[in-house]
Design a protein around this motif. Sequence first.
Motif, short mmCIF file in Angstrom:
data_model
loop_
_atom_site.label_atom_id
_atom_site.label_comp_id
_atom_site.label_asym_id
_atom_site.label_seq_id
_atom_site.Cartn_x
_atom_site.Cartn_y
_atom_site.Cartn_z
N ASP A 25 -68.68 5.14 13.77
CA ASP A 25 -68.11 5.54 12.92
C ASP A 25 -68.01 5.55 11.68
OD1 ASP A 25 -66.04 7.63 12.88
OD2 ASP A 25 -64.63 5.98 14.08
N SER A 26 -67.99 6.23 11.23
CA SER A 26 -67.38 6.37 9.57
C SER A 26 -66.22 6.73 8.68
CB SER A 26 -68.71 6.89 8.11
OG SER A 26 -68.62 8.60 9.23
N ASN A 27 -65.26 7.07 9.75
CA ASN A 27 -64.23 8.24 9.34
C ASN A 27 -62.64 7.61 10.19
OD1 ASN A 27 -64.61 9.62 11.19
ND2 ASN A 27 -64.68 11.44 10.51
N ASP A 29 -62.09 7.82 13.17
CA ASP A 29 -61.24 9.06 14.55
C ASP A 29 -61.47 8.33 15.54
OD1 ASP A 29 -64.31 9.57 13.64
OD2 ASP A 29 -64.39 11.99 14.41
N ILE A 31 -65.27 8.11 16.99
CA ILE A 31 -66.25 8.31 17.65
C ILE A 31 -67.33 7.85 16.29
CG2 ILE A 31 -67.83 10.30 17.87
CD1 ILE A 31 -64.62 11.52 18.89
N GLY A 32 -68.65 7.62 16.72
CA GLY A 32 -69.48 7.62 16.14
C GLY A 32 -69.97 9.20 15.49
N ASP A 33 -70.83 8.87 14.03
CA ASP A 33 -71.16 10.42 13.05
C ASP A 33 -72.40 9.83 12.44
OD1 ASP A 33 -69.79 9.00 11.37
OD2 ASP A 33 -67.70 8.80 11.57
N MET A 78 -67.69 17.25 15.19
CA MET A 78 -66.89 15.52 15.17
C MET A 78 -68.35 15.26 14.54
SD MET A 78 -67.42 14.21 18.96
CE MET A 78 -68.63 14.51 19.47
CA CA Z 1 -66.04 9.31 13.30
#
Ligand code: CA
Length: 541
Positions: A25-27, A29, A31-33, A78
Amino acid sequence: MTNFQEKDWWKRAVIYQIYPKSFQDSNGDGIGDLPGIVRRLDYLAELGVDALWLSPVFASPQVDNGYDISDYEAIDPMFGNMEDMRTLIREAKARGIGIILDLVLNHTSDQHRWFLEARRSKDNPCHDYYIWRDGEPGQLPNKMRATFGGPAWTYVPELGQYYFHQFAPQQPDLNWANPAVRQELYAMIRRWMAEGVAGFRLDVIDQIGKDPDLEVTANGPRLLEFLRELNRETFGGANLVTVGEAWGANIPRARVYSAPDGSIFSMVFQFEQMVLDQGASKWEPKPMALPALKASIARWQQGLHGQGWNSLFWNNHDLPRIVSRWGDDGAYRVESAKALAVTLHGLQGTPYIYQGEELGLTNTAFRYDDLRDVESRNAYEELRGKGLSDEKAMAAINRVARDNARTPMPWDDSENAGFTSGTPWMMLNPAYPRINAAAAVADPDSVFATYKRLIALRKQYPIFTEGDFTLLSPDDEQVFAYIRRRGEEAMLVAVNWSGKPAAFETPAEFAAARPLLETQAPAEAGRLRPWEARILYAAGQ
Ligand code: CA
Ligand code: TEU
Protein backbone atom coordinates in the motif's frame (compact mmCIF):
# COMPACT_ATOMS: atom_id res chain seq x y z
CA MET A 1 18.15 -8.03 -18.07
CA THR A 2 15.61 -9.89 -19.99
CA ASN A 3 15.69 -9.30 -23.72
CA PHE A 4 12.02 -9.27 -24.64
CA GLN A 5 12.97 -9.20 -28.32
CA GLU A 6 14.58 -12.63 -28.15
CA LYS A 7 12.37 -15.36 -29.57
CA ASP A 8 10.55 -17.36 -26.87
CA TRP A 9 12.23 -15.34 -24.08
CA TRP A 10 9.56 -16.68 -21.72
CA LYS A 11 11.05 -20.19 -21.92
CA ARG A 12 14.06 -18.94 -19.97
CA ALA A 13 12.04 -16.68 -17.72
CA VAL A 14 10.88 -16.87 -14.12
CA ILE A 15 7.56 -15.17 -13.46
CA TYR A 16 6.51 -13.62 -10.16
CA GLN A 17 2.83 -13.35 -9.34
CA ILE A 18 1.59 -10.30 -7.47
CA TYR A 19 -1.78 -10.08 -5.74
CA PRO A 20 -1.98 -6.29 -5.98
CA LYS A 21 -4.45 -5.81 -3.13
CA SER A 22 -1.98 -7.40 -0.74
CA PHE A 23 1.46 -6.44 -2.07
CA GLN A 24 2.25 -2.88 -0.98
CA ASP A 25 0.00 0.00 0.00
CA SER A 26 1.39 3.45 -0.85
CA ASN A 27 -1.36 5.81 0.37
CA GLY A 28 -2.45 4.42 3.73
CA ASP A 29 -5.91 3.18 2.71
CA GLY A 30 -4.92 -0.35 3.70
CA ILE A 31 -5.07 -1.70 0.13
CA GLY A 32 -2.07 -2.45 -2.05
CA ASP A 33 -1.78 -0.38 -5.22
CA LEU A 34 0.26 0.24 -8.38
CA PRO A 35 2.56 2.91 -6.91
CA GLY A 36 3.24 0.39 -4.13
CA ILE A 37 4.43 -2.16 -6.69
CA VAL A 38 6.73 0.45 -8.25
CA ARG A 39 8.24 1.01 -4.80
CA ARG A 40 9.14 -2.68 -4.55
CA LEU A 41 10.59 -3.19 -8.04
CA ASP A 42 14.15 -3.14 -6.74
CA TYR A 43 13.34 -6.05 -4.43
CA LEU A 44 11.97 -8.01 -7.39
CA ALA A 45 14.99 -7.13 -9.52
CA GLU A 46 17.22 -8.35 -6.68
CA LEU A 47 15.36 -11.66 -6.67
CA GLY A 48 15.99 -11.80 -10.42
CA VAL A 49 12.53 -12.39 -11.89
CA ASP A 50 11.78 -11.53 -15.52
CA ALA A 51 8.10 -10.68 -15.45
CA LEU A 52 5.31 -9.85 -13.02
CA TRP A 53 1.86 -11.31 -13.41
CA LEU A 54 -0.56 -8.92 -11.73
CA SER A 55 -3.87 -10.39 -10.63
CA PRO A 56 -6.57 -8.11 -12.10
CA VAL A 57 -6.23 -4.38 -11.46
CA PHE A 58 -9.10 -3.32 -13.71
CA ALA A 59 -12.22 -1.50 -12.53
CA SER A 60 -14.25 -3.95 -10.46
CA PRO A 61 -16.83 -4.09 -7.65
CA GLN A 62 -14.44 -6.67 -6.07
CA VAL A 63 -17.01 -9.36 -5.43
CA ASP A 64 -14.28 -11.83 -6.44
CA ASN A 65 -11.32 -9.52 -5.79
CA GLY A 66 -11.07 -8.17 -9.30
CA TYR A 67 -11.97 -11.37 -11.18
CA ASP A 68 -15.27 -9.57 -11.75
CA ILE A 69 -14.29 -6.81 -14.18
CA SER A 70 -16.61 -3.88 -14.84
CA ASP A 71 -14.27 -2.06 -17.26
CA TYR A 72 -11.33 -3.79 -18.95
CA GLU A 73 -9.79 -0.49 -19.96
CA ALA A 74 -9.81 1.37 -16.66
CA ILE A 75 -7.63 0.80 -13.61
CA ASP A 76 -9.68 0.43 -10.45
CA PRO A 77 -9.29 3.70 -8.49
CA MET A 78 -8.20 1.77 -5.42
CA PHE A 79 -5.11 0.63 -7.37
CA GLY A 80 -4.40 4.00 -9.01
CA ASN A 81 -5.00 5.17 -12.57
CA MET A 82 -3.82 4.68 -16.12
CA GLU A 83 -0.80 6.93 -15.56
CA ASP A 84 0.26 4.76 -12.61
CA MET A 85 0.04 1.71 -14.88
CA ARG A 86 2.19 3.42 -17.52
CA THR A 87 4.73 4.32 -14.86
CA LEU A 88 4.80 0.75 -13.62
CA ILE A 89 5.30 -0.63 -17.14
CA ARG A 90 8.11 1.86 -17.78
CA GLU A 91 9.86 1.45 -14.43
CA ALA A 92 9.67 -2.32 -14.61
CA LYS A 93 11.03 -2.32 -18.17
CA ALA A 94 13.96 -0.19 -17.01
CA ARG A 95 14.87 -3.10 -14.71
CA GLY A 96 14.41 -5.74 -17.40
CA ILE A 97 11.03 -6.79 -15.98
CA GLY A 98 7.86 -7.21 -18.04
CA ILE A 99 4.27 -6.73 -16.88
CA ILE A 100 1.70 -9.48 -17.49
CA LEU A 101 -1.97 -8.53 -17.20
CA ASP A 102 -4.65 -10.93 -16.02
CA LEU A 103 -7.49 -11.05 -18.53
CA VAL A 104 -10.79 -12.46 -17.40
CA LEU A 105 -12.52 -13.08 -20.73
CA ASN A 106 -14.93 -15.80 -19.65
CA HIS A 107 -17.17 -13.45 -17.69
CA THR A 108 -17.54 -9.82 -16.62
CA SER A 109 -18.94 -8.17 -13.54
CA ASP A 110 -22.71 -7.73 -13.46
CA GLN A 111 -21.81 -4.03 -13.20
CA HIS A 112 -20.07 -4.01 -16.58
CA ARG A 113 -21.85 -1.62 -18.98
CA TRP A 114 -22.57 -4.55 -21.30
CA PHE A 115 -24.46 -6.45 -18.62
CA LEU A 116 -26.34 -3.39 -17.36
CA GLU A 117 -27.50 -2.88 -20.96
CA ALA A 118 -28.12 -6.58 -21.52
CA ARG A 119 -30.59 -6.86 -18.68
CA ARG A 120 -32.66 -3.86 -19.80
CA SER A 121 -34.51 -5.70 -22.55
CA LYS A 122 -34.30 -8.69 -24.82
CA ASP A 123 -33.77 -6.51 -27.87
CA ASN A 124 -30.97 -4.39 -26.42
CA PRO A 125 -27.87 -4.77 -28.67
CA CYS A 126 -25.90 -6.06 -25.66
CA HIS A 127 -28.47 -8.65 -24.62
CA ASP A 128 -26.84 -11.37 -26.67
CA TYR A 129 -23.41 -10.60 -25.11
CA TYR A 130 -24.45 -12.96 -22.31
CA ILE A 131 -26.10 -16.38 -22.06
CA TRP A 132 -29.86 -16.34 -21.45
CA ARG A 133 -32.58 -18.98 -21.30
CA ASP A 134 -36.31 -18.33 -21.01
CA GLY A 135 -37.92 -19.77 -17.90
CA GLU A 136 -40.25 -19.49 -14.96
CA PRO A 137 -39.12 -18.52 -11.47
CA GLY A 138 -37.98 -21.61 -9.59
CA GLN A 139 -37.66 -23.71 -12.78
CA LEU A 140 -33.97 -23.62 -13.58
CA PRO A 141 -32.92 -24.37 -17.19
CA ASN A 142 -30.85 -27.31 -15.88
CA LYS A 143 -29.01 -28.44 -12.79
CA MET A 144 -25.60 -26.87 -13.44
CA ARG A 145 -23.91 -25.57 -10.31
CA ALA A 146 -21.72 -22.48 -9.85
CA THR A 147 -18.14 -22.91 -8.62
CA PHE A 148 -18.74 -20.68 -5.60
CA GLY A 149 -21.94 -22.51 -4.58
CA GLY A 150 -25.59 -22.38 -5.65
CA PRO A 151 -27.05 -22.80 -9.14
CA ALA A 152 -25.22 -21.53 -12.23
CA TRP A 153 -28.41 -19.72 -13.32
CA THR A 154 -29.89 -16.52 -11.90
CA TYR A 155 -33.36 -15.28 -12.74
CA VAL A 156 -34.15 -11.77 -13.98
CA PRO A 157 -37.91 -11.35 -13.42
CA GLU A 158 -38.23 -8.29 -15.69
CA LEU A 159 -37.05 -10.39 -18.64
CA GLY A 160 -38.53 -13.73 -17.65
CA GLN A 161 -35.07 -15.16 -18.29
CA TYR A 162 -32.17 -16.80 -16.53
CA TYR A 163 -28.53 -15.86 -17.19
CA PHE A 164 -25.64 -18.27 -16.87
CA HIS A 165 -22.70 -17.75 -14.47
CA GLN A 166 -20.03 -20.33 -13.79
CA PHE A 167 -18.84 -18.38 -10.74
CA ALA A 168 -20.72 -15.90 -8.50
CA PRO A 169 -24.09 -14.49 -9.70
CA GLN A 170 -22.23 -11.16 -10.00
CA GLN A 171 -19.97 -12.75 -12.66
CA PRO A 172 -22.23 -13.40 -15.70
CA ASP A 173 -20.56 -15.48 -18.44
CA LEU A 174 -19.95 -13.81 -21.78
CA ASN A 175 -21.49 -15.36 -24.86
CA TRP A 176 -18.44 -16.17 -27.01
CA ALA A 177 -20.71 -17.53 -29.73
CA ASN A 178 -21.59 -13.90 -30.49
CA PRO A 179 -18.92 -12.49 -32.88
CA ALA A 180 -19.53 -8.95 -31.57
CA VAL A 181 -18.38 -10.03 -28.09
CA ARG A 182 -15.23 -11.52 -29.50
CA GLN A 183 -14.39 -8.41 -31.53
CA GLU A 184 -14.90 -6.15 -28.49
CA LEU A 185 -12.50 -8.28 -26.47
CA TYR A 186 -9.88 -8.46 -29.24
CA ALA A 187 -9.91 -4.68 -29.71
CA MET A 188 -9.43 -4.21 -25.97
CA ILE A 189 -6.47 -6.63 -25.95
CA ARG A 190 -4.85 -4.82 -28.88
CA ARG A 191 -5.09 -1.55 -26.96
CA TRP A 192 -3.30 -3.10 -23.96
CA MET A 193 -0.63 -4.46 -26.28
CA ALA A 194 -0.04 -0.92 -27.52
CA GLU A 195 0.70 0.09 -23.89
CA GLY A 196 3.76 -2.15 -23.95
CA VAL A 197 2.78 -5.04 -21.71
CA ALA A 198 4.89 -8.21 -21.86
CA GLY A 199 1.91 -10.52 -22.06
CA PHE A 200 -1.29 -11.86 -20.61
CA ARG A 201 -2.55 -14.52 -18.26
CA LEU A 202 -5.95 -15.75 -19.43
CA ASP A 203 -8.31 -16.70 -16.63
CA VAL A 204 -10.31 -19.96 -16.97
CA ILE A 205 -9.82 -19.70 -20.70
CA ASP A 206 -10.74 -23.33 -21.38
CA GLN A 207 -14.33 -22.47 -20.49
CA ILE A 208 -15.09 -19.96 -23.23
CA GLY A 209 -16.33 -22.60 -25.67
CA LYS A 210 -18.98 -23.82 -23.21
CA ASP A 211 -22.38 -25.19 -24.14
CA PRO A 212 -24.75 -24.88 -21.17
CA ASP A 213 -27.42 -26.93 -22.96
CA LEU A 214 -25.00 -29.85 -23.09
CA GLU A 215 -23.98 -28.97 -19.52
CA VAL A 216 -20.41 -28.58 -20.75
CA THR A 217 -18.15 -25.78 -19.48
CA ALA A 218 -14.47 -26.74 -19.93
CA ASN A 219 -13.33 -27.95 -23.37
CA GLY A 220 -16.58 -27.05 -25.08
CA PRO A 221 -17.27 -27.78 -28.75
CA ARG A 222 -16.06 -24.40 -30.09
CA LEU A 223 -13.14 -23.88 -27.72
CA LEU A 224 -10.22 -24.41 -30.10
CA GLU A 225 -11.82 -22.35 -32.85
CA PHE A 226 -12.18 -19.41 -30.44
CA LEU A 227 -8.67 -19.79 -29.03
CA ARG A 228 -7.07 -19.76 -32.48
CA GLU A 229 -9.08 -16.75 -33.53
CA LEU A 230 -8.14 -14.92 -30.31
CA ASN A 231 -4.49 -15.61 -31.07
CA ARG A 232 -4.71 -14.49 -34.73
CA GLU A 233 -6.58 -11.30 -33.92
CA THR A 234 -4.36 -10.21 -31.04
CA PHE A 235 -1.03 -11.51 -29.67
CA GLY A 236 -0.20 -14.10 -32.32
CA GLY A 237 3.29 -13.35 -33.67
CA ALA A 238 3.94 -10.55 -31.15
CA ASN A 239 6.46 -12.57 -29.05
CA LEU A 240 4.52 -11.83 -25.87
CA VAL A 241 4.10 -14.38 -23.11
CA THR A 242 0.59 -15.82 -22.92
CA VAL A 243 -0.50 -18.19 -20.21
CA GLY A 244 -3.77 -20.07 -20.49
CA GLU A 245 -5.27 -21.13 -17.18
CA ALA A 246 -6.88 -24.52 -17.82
CA TRP A 247 -8.05 -26.58 -14.83
CA GLY A 248 -9.46 -29.14 -17.24
CA ALA A 249 -6.35 -29.71 -19.38
CA ASN A 250 -4.88 -33.15 -19.88
CA ILE A 251 -1.59 -33.72 -21.71
CA PRO A 252 -3.00 -34.03 -25.25
CA ARG A 253 -5.00 -30.84 -24.83
CA ALA A 254 -2.09 -29.02 -23.22
CA ARG A 255 -0.03 -29.85 -26.32
CA VAL A 256 -2.61 -28.08 -28.43
CA TYR A 257 -2.90 -25.04 -26.12
CA SER A 258 0.87 -24.58 -26.01
CA ALA A 259 1.82 -25.90 -29.46
CA PRO A 260 5.34 -24.78 -30.46
CA ASP A 261 3.93 -23.16 -33.61
CA GLY A 262 2.50 -20.42 -31.36
CA SER A 263 -1.03 -20.87 -32.67
CA ILE A 264 -2.70 -20.55 -29.25
CA PHE A 265 -0.66 -19.70 -26.12
CA SER A 266 2.96 -19.77 -24.98
CA MET A 267 2.12 -22.13 -22.15
CA VAL A 268 -0.59 -23.83 -20.20
CA PHE A 269 -1.25 -23.41 -16.47
CA GLN A 270 -2.79 -26.69 -15.36
CA PHE A 271 -3.58 -28.16 -11.97
CA GLU A 272 -3.25 -31.93 -12.16
CA GLN A 273 -0.54 -32.00 -9.48
CA MET A 274 -2.40 -29.57 -7.29
CA VAL A 275 -5.55 -31.64 -6.85
CA LEU A 276 -3.89 -34.96 -5.99
CA ASP A 277 -4.63 -34.41 -2.31
CA GLN A 278 -8.23 -33.40 -2.89
CA GLY A 279 -10.89 -35.73 -1.52
CA ALA A 280 -14.65 -35.68 -2.16
CA SER A 281 -14.53 -31.87 -2.23
CA LYS A 282 -11.94 -29.15 -1.99
CA TRP A 283 -12.73 -28.85 1.74
CA GLU A 284 -11.95 -32.50 2.46
CA PRO A 285 -8.31 -33.01 1.50
CA LYS A 286 -6.66 -36.41 1.74
CA PRO A 287 -2.96 -37.06 2.35
CA MET A 288 -0.74 -36.56 -0.67
CA ALA A 289 1.26 -39.63 -1.69
CA LEU A 290 4.70 -38.66 -3.00
CA PRO A 291 4.85 -41.46 -5.62
CA ALA A 292 1.58 -40.21 -7.14
CA LEU A 293 2.91 -36.66 -7.32
CA LYS A 294 6.15 -37.83 -8.92
CA ALA A 295 4.29 -39.95 -11.46
CA SER A 296 2.10 -37.04 -12.44
CA ILE A 297 4.99 -34.60 -12.79
CA ALA A 298 7.00 -37.16 -14.78
CA ARG A 299 4.13 -37.70 -17.21
CA TRP A 300 3.79 -33.97 -17.82
CA GLN A 301 7.55 -33.45 -18.14
CA GLN A 302 7.81 -36.19 -20.75
CA GLY A 303 4.47 -35.51 -22.38
CA LEU A 304 5.23 -31.87 -23.17
CA HIS A 305 8.98 -32.17 -23.92
CA GLY A 306 9.44 -30.75 -27.41
CA GLN A 307 5.68 -30.64 -27.91
CA GLY A 308 4.40 -27.93 -25.63
CA TRP A 309 5.25 -25.81 -22.61
CA ASN A 310 4.13 -25.99 -19.01
CA SER A 311 3.96 -23.57 -16.10
CA LEU A 312 5.69 -24.76 -12.92
CA PHE A 313 4.03 -23.69 -9.70
CA TRP A 314 3.19 -24.75 -6.17
CA ASN A 315 1.23 -21.64 -5.32
CA ASN A 316 -1.04 -19.01 -6.71
CA HIS A 317 -3.76 -16.75 -5.33
CA ASP A 318 -6.24 -19.67 -5.25
CA LEU A 319 -4.07 -22.15 -3.34
CA PRO A 320 -3.00 -22.52 0.28
CA ARG A 321 0.68 -21.92 1.11
CA ILE A 322 2.83 -24.81 -0.09
CA VAL A 323 5.09 -24.97 2.96
CA SER A 324 2.01 -25.57 5.14
CA ARG A 325 0.48 -27.94 2.62
CA TRP A 326 3.29 -30.27 1.53
CA GLY A 327 6.24 -29.01 3.52
CA ASP A 328 6.62 -28.56 7.27
CA ASP A 329 5.62 -25.15 8.59
CA GLY A 330 7.01 -25.97 12.05
CA ALA A 331 10.55 -27.07 12.83
CA TYR A 332 11.62 -27.55 9.20
CA ARG A 333 9.94 -24.52 7.69
CA VAL A 334 13.07 -23.08 6.08
CA GLU A 335 14.50 -26.43 4.98
CA SER A 336 11.22 -27.70 3.54
CA ALA A 337 10.51 -24.42 1.71
CA LYS A 338 13.93 -24.73 0.07
CA ALA A 339 13.36 -28.39 -0.75
CA LEU A 340 10.07 -27.62 -2.46
CA ALA A 341 11.67 -24.77 -4.39
CA VAL A 342 14.54 -26.93 -5.65
CA THR A 343 12.17 -29.73 -6.71
CA LEU A 344 10.10 -27.34 -8.83
CA HIS A 345 12.81 -25.12 -10.27
CA GLY A 346 14.82 -28.05 -11.54
CA LEU A 347 12.02 -29.02 -13.93
CA GLN A 348 11.36 -28.03 -17.54
CA GLY A 349 8.84 -25.23 -17.96
CA THR A 350 8.46 -21.66 -16.75
CA PRO A 351 8.60 -21.37 -12.94
CA TYR A 352 6.17 -19.11 -11.11
CA ILE A 353 6.82 -17.64 -7.68
CA TYR A 354 3.77 -16.39 -5.83
CA GLN A 355 4.37 -13.40 -3.55
CA GLY A 356 5.63 -14.55 -0.15
CA GLU A 357 6.57 -18.02 -1.40
CA GLU A 358 10.18 -16.81 -1.65
CA LEU A 359 10.03 -16.15 2.10
CA GLY A 360 8.60 -19.56 2.97
CA LEU A 361 5.39 -17.87 4.10
CA THR A 362 2.87 -20.13 5.86
CA ASN A 363 -0.92 -20.49 6.12
CA THR A 364 -2.83 -18.36 8.60
CA ALA A 365 -5.34 -19.43 11.26
CA PHE A 366 -8.41 -17.35 10.38
CA ARG A 367 -11.58 -16.80 12.35
CA TYR A 368 -14.75 -16.45 10.28
CA ASP A 369 -14.66 -12.64 10.46
CA ASP A 370 -11.11 -12.61 9.11
CA LEU A 371 -12.13 -14.34 5.88
CA ARG A 372 -12.43 -12.13 2.83
CA ASP A 373 -12.97 -14.60 0.01
CA VAL A 374 -16.49 -15.17 -1.33
CA GLU A 375 -15.64 -18.85 -1.85
CA SER A 376 -14.53 -19.38 1.78
CA ARG A 377 -17.50 -17.51 3.20
CA ASN A 378 -19.99 -19.48 1.14
CA ALA A 379 -18.24 -22.73 2.02
CA TYR A 380 -18.46 -21.87 5.71
CA GLU A 381 -22.22 -21.45 5.46
CA GLU A 382 -22.49 -24.72 3.54
CA LEU A 383 -20.41 -26.67 6.07
CA ARG A 384 -22.37 -25.23 8.99
CA GLY A 385 -25.55 -26.18 7.13
CA LYS A 386 -24.29 -29.77 7.03
CA GLY A 387 -24.05 -29.70 10.83
CA LEU A 388 -20.34 -28.96 11.37
CA SER A 389 -19.45 -26.86 14.43
CA ASP A 390 -17.82 -23.47 13.94
CA GLU A 391 -14.53 -25.00 15.02
CA LYS A 392 -14.73 -27.92 12.58
CA ALA A 393 -15.88 -25.74 9.70
CA MET A 394 -13.09 -23.22 10.27
CA ALA A 395 -10.50 -26.01 10.54
CA ALA A 396 -11.61 -27.36 7.15
CA ILE A 397 -11.51 -23.91 5.60
CA ASN A 398 -8.20 -22.87 7.10
CA ARG A 399 -6.42 -25.86 5.58
CA VAL A 400 -7.18 -24.93 1.99
CA ALA A 401 -8.79 -21.46 1.87
CA ARG A 402 -7.66 -19.09 -0.86
CA ASP A 403 -7.41 -16.43 1.88
CA ASN A 404 -4.15 -18.10 2.95
CA ALA A 405 -2.52 -16.80 -0.21
CA ARG A 406 -3.99 -13.35 0.13
CA THR A 407 -2.69 -12.04 3.46
CA PRO A 408 -0.60 -8.88 2.97
CA MET A 409 3.04 -9.30 1.98
CA PRO A 410 5.28 -9.10 5.06
CA TRP A 411 8.02 -6.62 4.21
CA ASP A 412 9.60 -6.11 7.62
CA ASP A 413 8.93 -6.47 11.35
CA SER A 414 7.44 -3.00 11.83
CA GLU A 415 3.74 -2.40 12.46
CA ASN A 416 1.59 -4.06 9.77
CA ALA A 417 4.80 -5.55 8.36
CA GLY A 418 5.53 -2.42 6.31
CA PHE A 419 2.54 -3.23 4.13
CA THR A 420 0.45 -0.21 5.09
CA SER A 421 0.45 2.76 7.43
CA GLY A 422 -3.34 2.37 7.70
CA THR A 423 -5.65 -0.52 8.54
CA PRO A 424 -4.97 -3.53 6.28
CA TRP A 425 -7.99 -4.70 4.24
CA MET A 426 -7.32 -8.22 5.44
CA MET A 427 -5.44 -9.58 8.44
CA LEU A 428 -1.69 -10.13 8.27
CA ASN A 429 -0.13 -13.50 8.82
CA PRO A 430 0.87 -13.09 12.50
CA ALA A 431 4.24 -14.71 11.73
CA TYR A 432 5.51 -11.49 10.10
CA PRO A 433 7.90 -10.45 12.88
CA ARG A 434 9.81 -13.65 12.03
CA ILE A 435 8.98 -14.20 8.35
CA ASN A 436 9.52 -11.02 6.35
CA ALA A 437 11.40 -9.78 3.30
CA ALA A 438 13.89 -7.55 5.13
CA ALA A 439 15.06 -10.45 7.30
CA ALA A 440 15.22 -12.82 4.33
CA VAL A 441 17.24 -10.47 2.12
CA ALA A 442 19.77 -9.93 4.91
CA ASP A 443 20.25 -13.66 5.57
CA PRO A 444 22.50 -15.55 3.10
CA ASP A 445 20.88 -18.82 4.24
CA SER A 446 17.29 -17.74 3.75
CA VAL A 447 14.60 -19.27 1.55
CA PHE A 448 14.88 -16.05 -0.48
CA ALA A 449 18.58 -16.75 -1.11
CA THR A 450 17.72 -20.23 -2.44
CA TYR A 451 15.12 -18.81 -4.84
CA LYS A 452 17.58 -16.19 -6.01
CA ARG A 453 20.19 -18.86 -6.64
CA LEU A 454 17.71 -21.07 -8.53
CA ILE A 455 16.73 -18.16 -10.79
CA ALA A 456 20.37 -17.35 -11.47
CA LEU A 457 21.16 -21.00 -12.29
CA ARG A 458 18.32 -21.16 -14.81
CA LYS A 459 19.82 -18.15 -16.59
CA GLN A 460 23.31 -19.61 -16.57
CA TYR A 461 22.64 -23.25 -17.55
CA PRO A 462 20.48 -23.97 -20.62
CA ILE A 463 19.94 -27.52 -19.34
CA PHE A 464 17.28 -26.12 -16.97
CA THR A 465 15.30 -24.86 -19.95
CA GLU A 466 16.08 -27.49 -22.53
CA GLY A 467 17.02 -30.76 -20.85
CA ASP A 468 14.80 -33.83 -20.95
CA PHE A 469 13.56 -35.63 -17.84
CA THR A 470 14.04 -39.04 -16.22
CA LEU A 471 12.44 -39.86 -12.86
CA LEU A 472 14.53 -41.90 -10.40
CA SER A 473 13.08 -44.39 -7.89
CA PRO A 474 9.40 -43.71 -8.66
CA ASP A 475 8.15 -45.73 -5.66
CA ASP A 476 10.37 -44.13 -3.03
CA GLU A 477 8.04 -42.44 -0.55
CA GLN A 478 10.63 -40.01 0.80
CA VAL A 479 12.94 -38.99 -2.01
CA PHE A 480 12.03 -37.00 -5.11
CA ALA A 481 14.97 -37.35 -7.50
CA TYR A 482 15.33 -36.90 -11.23
CA ILE A 483 17.88 -36.42 -13.98
CA ARG A 484 17.80 -33.83 -16.73
CA ARG A 485 19.95 -34.35 -19.85
CA ARG A 486 20.99 -32.13 -22.73
CA GLY A 487 23.56 -33.56 -25.16
CA GLU A 488 26.64 -34.37 -23.07
CA GLU A 489 25.36 -32.54 -20.03
CA ALA A 490 23.46 -34.10 -17.14
CA MET A 491 21.94 -32.65 -14.01
CA LEU A 492 20.75 -34.51 -10.93
CA VAL A 493 18.11 -33.07 -8.62
CA ALA A 494 17.70 -34.99 -5.35
CA VAL A 495 15.34 -33.89 -2.61
CA ASN A 496 14.25 -35.46 0.66
CA TRP A 497 10.52 -34.74 0.99
CA SER A 498 10.36 -35.76 4.62
CA GLY A 499 11.43 -34.77 8.09
CA LYS A 500 13.45 -37.99 8.49
CA PRO A 501 16.83 -38.91 7.03
CA ALA A 502 16.45 -40.78 3.73
CA ALA A 503 18.68 -43.28 1.98
CA PHE A 504 19.89 -41.99 -1.35
CA GLU A 505 22.75 -43.27 -3.51
CA THR A 506 24.08 -40.76 -6.00
CA PRO A 507 24.05 -42.43 -9.45
CA ALA A 508 27.57 -43.37 -10.58
CA GLU A 509 27.61 -40.94 -13.50
CA PHE A 510 27.47 -38.09 -10.96
CA ALA A 511 30.40 -39.37 -8.87
CA ALA A 512 32.63 -36.55 -10.06
CA ALA A 513 29.83 -34.04 -10.63
CA ARG A 514 29.89 -30.48 -9.37
CA PRO A 515 27.22 -29.26 -6.93
CA LEU A 516 25.27 -26.32 -8.31
CA LEU A 517 23.22 -25.96 -5.16
CA GLU A 518 23.17 -27.68 -1.79
CA THR A 519 20.68 -26.59 0.82
CA GLN A 520 22.52 -28.34 3.67
CA ALA A 521 26.17 -28.69 2.65
CA PRO A 522 28.41 -30.59 3.08
CA ALA A 523 26.73 -33.60 1.50
CA GLU A 524 26.87 -36.98 3.24
CA ALA A 525 27.36 -40.13 1.20
CA GLY A 526 24.38 -42.47 0.85
CA ARG A 527 21.76 -40.29 2.49
CA LEU A 528 19.88 -37.04 2.53
CA ARG A 529 19.18 -35.17 5.77
CA PRO A 530 15.58 -34.20 6.58
CA TRP A 531 14.32 -31.94 3.74
CA GLU A 532 17.80 -31.73 2.22
CA ALA A 533 18.01 -30.82 -1.48
CA ARG A 534 20.90 -30.93 -3.96
CA ILE A 535 21.53 -30.20 -7.59
CA LEU A 536 24.61 -31.80 -9.21
CA TYR A 537 25.90 -31.04 -12.68
CA ALA A 538 28.13 -33.14 -14.93
CA ALA A 539 29.30 -31.75 -18.26
CA GLY A 540 30.05 -35.07 -19.94
CA GLN A 541 32.72 -37.70 -19.33
CA1 CA B 1 -3.59 1.94 -1.40
O1 TEU C 1 -9.93 -19.55 -11.08
C1 TEU C 1 -10.51 -20.61 -11.78
C2 TEU C 1 -11.18 -21.60 -10.96
O2 TEU C 1 -11.76 -22.52 -11.50
C3 TEU C 1 -11.14 -21.37 -9.49
O3 TEU C 1 -12.28 -20.66 -9.18
C4 TEU C 1 -11.10 -22.59 -8.70
O4 TEU C 1 -12.15 -23.42 -9.00
C5 TEU C 1 -11.17 -22.19 -7.27
O5 TEU C 1 -10.18 -21.26 -7.00
C6 TEU C 1 -11.01 -23.36 -6.39
O6 TEU C 1 -10.93 -22.92 -5.10
C7 TEU C 1 -9.87 -18.31 -11.69
C8 TEU C 1 -9.15 -17.34 -10.79
O7 TEU C 1 -7.84 -17.78 -10.59
C9 TEU C 1 -9.92 -17.21 -9.50
O8 TEU C 1 -9.27 -16.38 -8.58
C10 TEU C 1 -11.27 -16.64 -9.84
O9 TEU C 1 -12.06 -16.60 -8.68
C11 TEU C 1 -11.98 -17.48 -10.90
O10 TEU C 1 -11.14 -17.80 -12.00
C12 TEU C 1 -13.14 -16.71 -11.48
O11 TEU C 1 -12.67 -15.65 -12.26
